[in-house]
Design a protein around this motif. Structure first.
Motif, PDB file in Angstrom:
ATOM      1  N   LYS A 290      -3.210   5.353 -11.947  1.00 34.29           N
ATOM      2  CA  LYS A 290      -3.831   4.260 -11.199  1.00 34.29           C
ATOM      3  C   LYS A 290      -3.403   2.917 -11.789  1.00 34.29           C
ATOM      4  CE  LYS A 290      -6.191   3.731  -7.553  1.00 34.29           C
ATOM      5  NZ  LYS A 290      -5.730   4.327  -6.295  1.00 34.29           N
TER       6      LYS A 290
ATOM      7  N   ASP B 233       0.242   8.709  -6.378  1.00 35.27           N
ATOM      8  CA  ASP B 233       0.771  10.069  -6.176  1.00 35.27           C
ATOM      9  C   ASP B 233       2.293  10.086  -6.163  1.00 35.27           C
ATOM     10  OD1 ASP B 233      -1.728  11.207  -6.116  1.00 35.27           O
ATOM     11  OD2 ASP B 233      -1.854  11.326  -3.930  1.00 35.27           O
TER      12      ASP B 233
ATOM     13  N   GLN C 128       0.146   2.270 -10.780  1.00 33.53           N
ATOM     14  CA  GLN C 128       0.204   1.799  -9.398  1.00 33.53           C
ATOM     15  C   GLN C 128      -0.107   0.307  -9.306  1.00 33.53           C
ATOM     16  OE1 GLN C 128      -2.913   3.303  -6.885  1.00 33.53           O
ATOM     17  NE2 GLN C 128      -1.947   2.630  -5.006  1.00 33.53           N
TER      18      GLN C 128
ATOM     19  N   GLU D  72       0.812  -1.219   0.000  1.00 29.88           N
ATOM     20  CA  GLU D  72       0.000   0.000   0.000  1.00 29.88           C
ATOM     21  C   GLU D  72       0.846   1.269   0.000  1.00 29.88           C
ATOM     22  OE1 GLU D  72      -2.612  -0.506   3.325  1.00 29.88           O
ATOM     23  OE2 GLU D  72      -4.024  -1.774   2.185  1.00 29.88           O
ATOM     24  N   SER D  73       2.147   1.123   0.305  1.00 19.60           N
ATOM     25  CA  SER D  73       3.033   2.297   0.236  1.00 19.60           C
ATOM     26  C   SER D  73       3.349   2.682  -1.209  1.00 19.60           C
ATOM     27  CB  SER D  73       4.334   2.028   1.000  1.00 19.60           C
ATOM     28  OG  SER D  73       5.195   1.164   0.263  1.00 19.60           O
TER      29      SER D  73
ATOM     30  N   THR E 240       2.115   4.142  -4.222  1.00 22.10           N
ATOM     31  CA  THR E 240       0.944   4.966  -4.500  1.00 22.10           C
ATOM     32  C   THR E 240       1.044   5.667  -5.849  1.00 22.10           C
ATOM     33  OG1 THR E 240       1.843   6.980  -3.478  1.00 22.10           O
ATOM     34  CG2 THR E 240       0.697   5.411  -2.023  1.00 22.10           C
TER      35      THR E 240
END
Length: 336
Positions: A308, A40, A311, A35-36, A38
């Motif tokens: 997205k 962004d 990611q 989850e790290s 990302t």
């Protein structure tokens, strides 16, 4: 009752040891690390790596070297060093090894960052991407945001994720080498040089997960959550199974095997840096989004990336590398 409690202690300890030895996809260390990664942070890195002032990162150019310095700065910030046998992150690729399709090229560098394994450090998982592109043509910068800025920044995010796990006491059992290669655009030159002059023996290299364009979609697949997975069962049936299980338990993308067809006219299995590992008997996966409308055009810019998708594809590679690094047995090479 007191004696019964003592009898239970060894069993409890054994169970704890068992849990510690099997870092599943559902476990907290894996989940937090994945989850790290990302959208962004990938976007922040890519807008720098593929900026106009990198001048298209032509092989051996100052723009490419500037991008390389940025990568090293990020590794230093996250506390990820280079292999111990090296004095810096750079593996110099001399000019005599830089004879490409369009003539001689200047000396360049591969960049190597390294997370050492805790139990089997001599066994190496390579995660690779090329950080060069084609430079400036007719006054226009060819930014190479997808090709291969996307793979380049994916390596940064994965290294940070593995380092986070290591800091929490759950680092990989096998070592992870993050390999940014030069000269791909001129004939896979940097990866060939590494394969001919490996920092770690090819016999110790478990697999190469190579990323070359994972931030866009091609005409056949726009609107889908997919990625092309190339070569995963060419040398090891284990590797394809691991890839599919990693995908199923995490991002659940559509895995497209179109380019594994022996009659593939584009021959993509032979056209990116993983092939220099495959021809040395190392199992590989090549992750790819397809040949899209901005391929090798000045319009391959950071604003056109689907962050997205970038990611999720990066998370898939991370999950696959996690399993390769932490499973009990090394994958077998059972095909030629």
């Amino acid at each position: 009752m007191k004696n019964a409690r003592y009898l239970l202690l060894p069993l409890a300890f054994a169970l704890l040891q068992s849990c510690a030895a099997n870092l599943s996809y559902s476990g907290s260390p894996f989940k937090k690390s994945m989850e790290s990664i990302t959208a962004d942070e990938l976007k922040t890195h890519l807008y720098i790596v593929a900026a106009d002032d990198m001048e298209g990162r032509d092989t051996g150019s100052e723009g490419q070297k500037k991008a390389g310095r940025y990568l090293i700065e990020q590794y230093q910030k996250m506390g990820v060093s280079h292999p111990k046998s090296m004095t810096s992150y750079y593996q110099t690729v001399p000019s005599e090894a830089m004879k490409g399709r369009r003539g001689n090229l200047p000396q360049s560098e591969n960049i190597l960052a390294f997370v050492e394994g805790s139990e089997k450090p001599e066994e190496i998982i390579v995660v690779s991407a090329h950080y060069d592109h084609v430079g400036i043509k007719n006054g226009e910068v060819y930014n190479g945001a997808d090709d291969d800025g996307s793979g380049t920044v994916a390596l940064l995010e994965m290294a940070e994720a593995f380092q986070m796990a290591k800091k929490s006491g759950h680092g990989p059992k096998r070592s992870i080498l993050f390999l940014h290669v030069t000269g791909e655009e001129h004939g896979l030159l940097g990866s060939k040089y590494y394969a001919d002059n490996p920092i770690f023996p090819m016999a110790n290299t478990v697999a190469d997960l190579n990323i070359d364009m994972i931030g866009r979609c091609d005409a056949e697949n726009c609107g889908k959550e997919y990625v092309y997975v190339i070569g995963s069962e060419m040398l090891s049936t284990d590797l394809k199974k691991i890839s599919e299980q990693a995908n199923k338990e995490t991002v659940n993308l559509e895995l497209n095997y179109k380019y594994d067809d022996p009659n593939d006219k584009d021959r993509l299995y032979y056209r990116s840096d993983h092939y220099n590992f495959a021809k040395n008997g190392v199992p590989v996966i090549f992750y790819f989004d397809g040949i899209h409308e901005d391929y090798h055009k000045p319009t391959d810019t950071p604003d056109r990336i689907d962050y997205k998708a970038l990611q999720k594809r990066t998370q898939l590679v991370f999950a696959t590398a996690w399993e390769l690094a932490n499973r009990k047995d090394r994958i077998v090479v059972d095909k030629k």
